[in-house]
Structure formats: structure tokens, C-alpha cells
Design an enzyme around this catalytic site. Structure first.
Site, PDB file in Angstrom:
ATOM      1  N   ASP A  66       0.821  -1.207   0.000  1.00 55.75           N
ATOM      2  CA  ASP A  66       0.000   0.000   0.000  1.00 55.75           C
ATOM      3  C   ASP A  66       0.857   1.260   0.000  1.00 55.75           C
ATOM      4  O   ASP A  66       2.080   1.202   0.143  1.00 55.75           O
ATOM      5  CB  ASP A  66      -0.971  -0.009   1.192  1.00 55.75           C
ATOM      6  CG  ASP A  66      -0.340  -0.559   2.468  1.00 55.75           C
ATOM      7  OD1 ASP A  66       0.894  -0.510   2.598  1.00 55.75           O
ATOM      8  OD2 ASP A  66      -1.087  -1.049   3.325  1.00 55.75           O
ATOM      9  N   ASP A 135      -7.657  -2.425  14.239  1.00 52.19           N
ATOM     10  CA  ASP A 135      -9.061  -2.590  13.817  1.00 52.19           C
ATOM     11  C   ASP A 135      -9.235  -3.784  12.871  1.00 52.19           C
ATOM     12  O   ASP A 135     -10.288  -3.949  12.274  1.00 52.19           O
ATOM     13  CB  ASP A 135      -9.586  -1.296  13.160  1.00 52.19           C
ATOM     14  CG  ASP A 135      -8.862  -0.944  11.858  1.00 52.19           C
ATOM     15  OD1 ASP A 135      -7.957  -1.704  11.440  1.00 52.19           O
ATOM     16  OD2 ASP A 135      -9.213   0.092  11.253  1.00 52.19           O
ATOM     17  N   HIS A 137      -7.475  -4.448  10.078  1.00 51.90           N
ATOM     18  CA  HIS A 137      -7.155  -4.296   8.656  1.00 51.90           C
ATOM     19  C   HIS A 137      -5.892  -5.069   8.289  1.00 51.90           C
ATOM     20  O   HIS A 137      -4.997  -5.242   9.108  1.00 51.90           O
ATOM     21  CB  HIS A 137      -7.042  -2.822   8.247  1.00 51.90           C
ATOM     22  CG  HIS A 137      -5.861  -2.082   8.799  1.00 51.90           C
ATOM     23  ND1 HIS A 137      -5.988  -0.913   9.517  1.00 51.90           N
ATOM     24  CD2 HIS A 137      -4.530  -2.314   8.740  1.00 51.90           C
ATOM     25  CE1 HIS A 137      -4.784  -0.478   9.849  1.00 51.90           C
ATOM     26  NE2 HIS A 137      -3.887  -1.315   9.405  1.00 51.90           N
ATOM     27  N   GLU A 142      -9.659  -1.515   5.288  1.00 48.82           N
ATOM     28  CA  GLU A 142     -10.311  -1.207   6.556  1.00 48.82           C
ATOM     29  C   GLU A 142     -11.602  -2.023   6.696  1.00 48.82           C
ATOM     30  O   GLU A 142     -12.073  -2.617   5.717  1.00 48.82           O
ATOM     31  CB  GLU A 142     -10.622   0.297   6.608  1.00 48.82           C
ATOM     32  CG  GLU A 142      -9.382   1.200   6.566  1.00 48.82           C
ATOM     33  CD  GLU A 142      -8.593   1.221   7.879  1.00 48.82           C
ATOM     34  OE1 GLU A 142      -8.643   0.247   8.654  1.00 48.82           O
ATOM     35  OE2 GLU A 142      -7.914   2.236   8.125  1.00 48.82           O
TER      36      GLU A 142
HETATM   37  C1  F6R Z   1       1.416  -1.731   6.090  1.00 51.55           C
HETATM   38  C2  F6R Z   1       0.079  -2.293   6.178  1.00 51.55           C
HETATM   39  C3  F6R Z   1      -0.701  -2.305   7.438  1.00 51.55           C
HETATM   40  C4  F6R Z   1       0.129  -2.557   8.679  1.00 51.55           C
HETATM   41  C5  F6R Z   1      -0.741  -2.424   9.923  1.00 51.55           C
HETATM   42  C6  F6R Z   1       0.042  -2.678  11.176  1.00 51.55           C
HETATM   43  O1  F6R Z   1       1.928  -1.902   4.770  1.00 51.55           O
HETATM   44  O2  F6R Z   1      -0.390  -2.742   5.190  1.00 51.55           O
HETATM   45  O3  F6R Z   1      -1.706  -3.283   7.341  1.00 51.55           O
HETATM   46  O4  F6R Z   1       0.692  -3.827   8.583  1.00 51.55           O
HETATM   47  O5  F6R Z   1      -1.285  -1.150   9.958  1.00 51.55           O
HETATM   48  O6  F6R Z   1       0.968  -1.646  11.341  1.00 51.55           O
HETATM   49  P1  F6R Z   1       2.153  -1.770  12.384  1.00 51.55           P
HETATM   50  O7  F6R Z   1       2.996  -2.904  11.909  1.00 51.55           O
HETATM   51  O8  F6R Z   1       2.911  -0.481  12.289  1.00 51.55           O
HETATM   52  O9  F6R Z   1       1.541  -2.039  13.701  1.00 51.55           O
END
Ligand code: F6R
Length: 259
Positions: A66, A135, A137, A142
Site C-alpha cells: 500500500d 481494527d 485491517h 479497513e
Molecule cells: C502496512 C500495512 C498495514 C500494517 C498495519 C500494522 O503496509 O499494510 O496493514 O501492517 O497497519 O501496522 P504496524 O505494523 O505499524 O503495527
């Protein structure tokens, strides 16, 4: 059901997943890696630095999950910058072979389709690294994201913007939109490896692994995948009902099977 591996530390998780990735690249020098950003995959990227010494990585290809929309790619927290800093440069990968969705506003209407076409042209992702949001995702899909979704623009929840504000000077600087591989895109990778650390992720992990399959918890989509591995520390595993069974299963797994 996903295989759940409960490890003692982030470093142990990093070493386990790095070994799997190194073996993949040794078997297939032009392997296609699916790269996550955020804090969670950093121990994997760190462990890979040691594991890939002497391995030819010149043909390795990669696709980030992303990118923020409208953030200058040169911004230190754009996922283009993060992937360059944490993955491409330290591992010595060819920057031309590592793609990140294009979050430029001017071309955003076809950026998703372009990215899908690039992944398809590469023959699909061999191993997709995933983190999970509090959450639920994965990628930036989301809650409410379709299991059939493809790479497209999404609106970040306030929860995600608050979670990611730590990377920016203030929450006002966190973009509201992102472009993310869809759940349908992610499910086409040949092996999913989802990592999570800390108590803050325990509920999302339990819901993704053991909860009902629902778009309200996008991480639950991994239950649809034939080869999904979830690597968690004790804190992130603390709400799993079947934790003892996962420990027993992994302890009795033949070593040759890998993850
Ligand atoms: C990042 C992504 C997100 C993260 C998620 C957890 O490329 O796709 O799904 O993996 O937001 O973020 P962290 O690892 O910073 O807790």
C-alpha cells in the site's frame, strides 16, 4: 485454518520468517515478495540482512501492499521511502524490480488497475508479508472491505490515522486516503505470512484467526487461504482460544515442512 506459530520474541519471529524467505530466494532467484510496511515486519527485514549474505538477490522482485495518496514519495514516511530505506537498500535489491502503488493524485484513477496488471505480469506474489491493524485491517483494507476487492483507493479510519500518527509530526499530517492491494489481491499470493506483536494486537489476531469470516474484520480473510502462517509473540497470542493446540502442533511438526 491458518498455522499459528507462537514465538518468544520479535527477533525469533524475524529469524523464522527470514529463513523462509531466504530459502524461497535460493530456490527461485526471481521470487516475488509481497512487502508490508509499518513496525511489524522490521524484525524480518533486519534478520534478512544476515540471511541473504552471499545469496544472489539481483533478480528478486517485490510489491508493496500500500501507499498513502497525495504524500510526496520523497517524504520520509511515504511507503516508497520506507521500502527503499528498510528493504531495498539494506538488502541490496534492484530498485527497478521493487514496486509500490502510485499514490500520486494526478494518476490515481488508474493506479489500482496498473498495479494489478504489474503483479499479474510478474506471475503473482510468492510470499506476502502482512501486519494487522488494531481494527483488523490487512494492507489498508479497513473494516467493510470486500473479500473480492482489488487494488484501489480507501479512506483510512480515524483509528488507523491515530495509530500511524507516531510516524508523523502530528495526526493532521497523516493522509486520509491510501491506495492498497485488495483482499482479493492479497488472497492470490501463494503464501501469506501475517505477523503481530504485543497485547494491542491480541484481539485483532484472535478475531482474524478464530473469529467469524467477516468483512467487518478484514484479517479474517486469511481463513480462506490454503497456506497462511500467523507468527505472533505471547502477548499477541494471549486471546487465542486454541493457543495450546497451536503450540503442540508446531512443536510436533516435522522440521522439513518449514512454515
Ligand atoms: C502496512 C500495512 C498495514 C500494517 C498495519 C500494522 O503496509 O499494510 O496493514 O501492517 O497497519 O501496522 P504496524 O505494523 O505499524 O503495527
Amino acid at each position: 485454518m491458518a498455522e499459528v506459530v507462537i514465538v518468544e520474541s520479535k527477533d525469533a519471529a524475524g529469524a523464522l520468517v527470514a529463513a523462509e524467505i531466504a530459502a524461497l530466494i535460493e530456490n527461485r532467484p526471481d521470487a516475488v515478495l509481497g512487502l508490508a510496511t509499518g513496525s511489524t515486519p522490521l524484525p524480518v527485514y533486519q534478520a534478512l540482512r544476515g540471511r541473504l549474505d552471499g545469496v544472489d538477490v539481483s533478480q528478486v522482485r517485490g510489491f508493496a501492499l500500500d501507499e498513502y495518496v497525495g504524500l510526496d514519495p520523497a517524504h520520509a514516511e511515504s511507503y516508497r521511502s520506507v521500502i527503499t530505506r528498510e528493504v531495498v537498500e539494506p538488502l541490496g535489491l534492484d530498485p527497478q524490480r521493487i514496486q509500490v502503488p502510485n499514490g500520486a493524485e494526478a494518476t490515481i484513477q488508474h493506479a489500482g488497475a496498473d498495479y494489478e496488471a504489474a503483479i499479474a505480469a510478474a506471475g503473482g506474489v510468492d510470499l506476502q508479508i502482512l501486519g494487522i491493524g488494531t481494527d483488523g485491517h490487512i494492507g489498508f483494507n479497513e473494516p467493510g472491505s470486500s473479500f473480492a476487492s482489488r487494488t484501489r483507493v480507501k479512506t483510512l479510519t480515524e483509528q488507523t490515522r491515530e495509530d500511524n500518527a507516531r510516524f508523523f509530526d502530528s495526526i493532521d499530517d497523516v493522509p486520509r486516503h491510501c491506495i492498497t492491494q485488495g483482499l482479493g489481491t492479497i488472497l492470490q499470493a501463494r503464501h501469506l505470512v501475517l505477523l503481530a506483536f504485543g497485547e494491542g494486537k491480541a484481539q485483532a489476531v484472535a478475531d482474524a484467526v478464530e473469529g467469524p469470516l467477516t468483512a467487518s474484520l478484514p484479517g479474517s480473510a486469511i481463513q480462506l487461504h490454503p497456506h497462511a502462517t500467523v507468527v505472533v509473540d505471547e502477548a499477541a497470542a494471549s486471546k487465542l482460544k486454541l493457543a495450546d493446540y497451536y503450540r503442540y502442533t508446531y512443536a510436533n511438526k516435522p522440521a522439513w515442512q518449514g512454515i
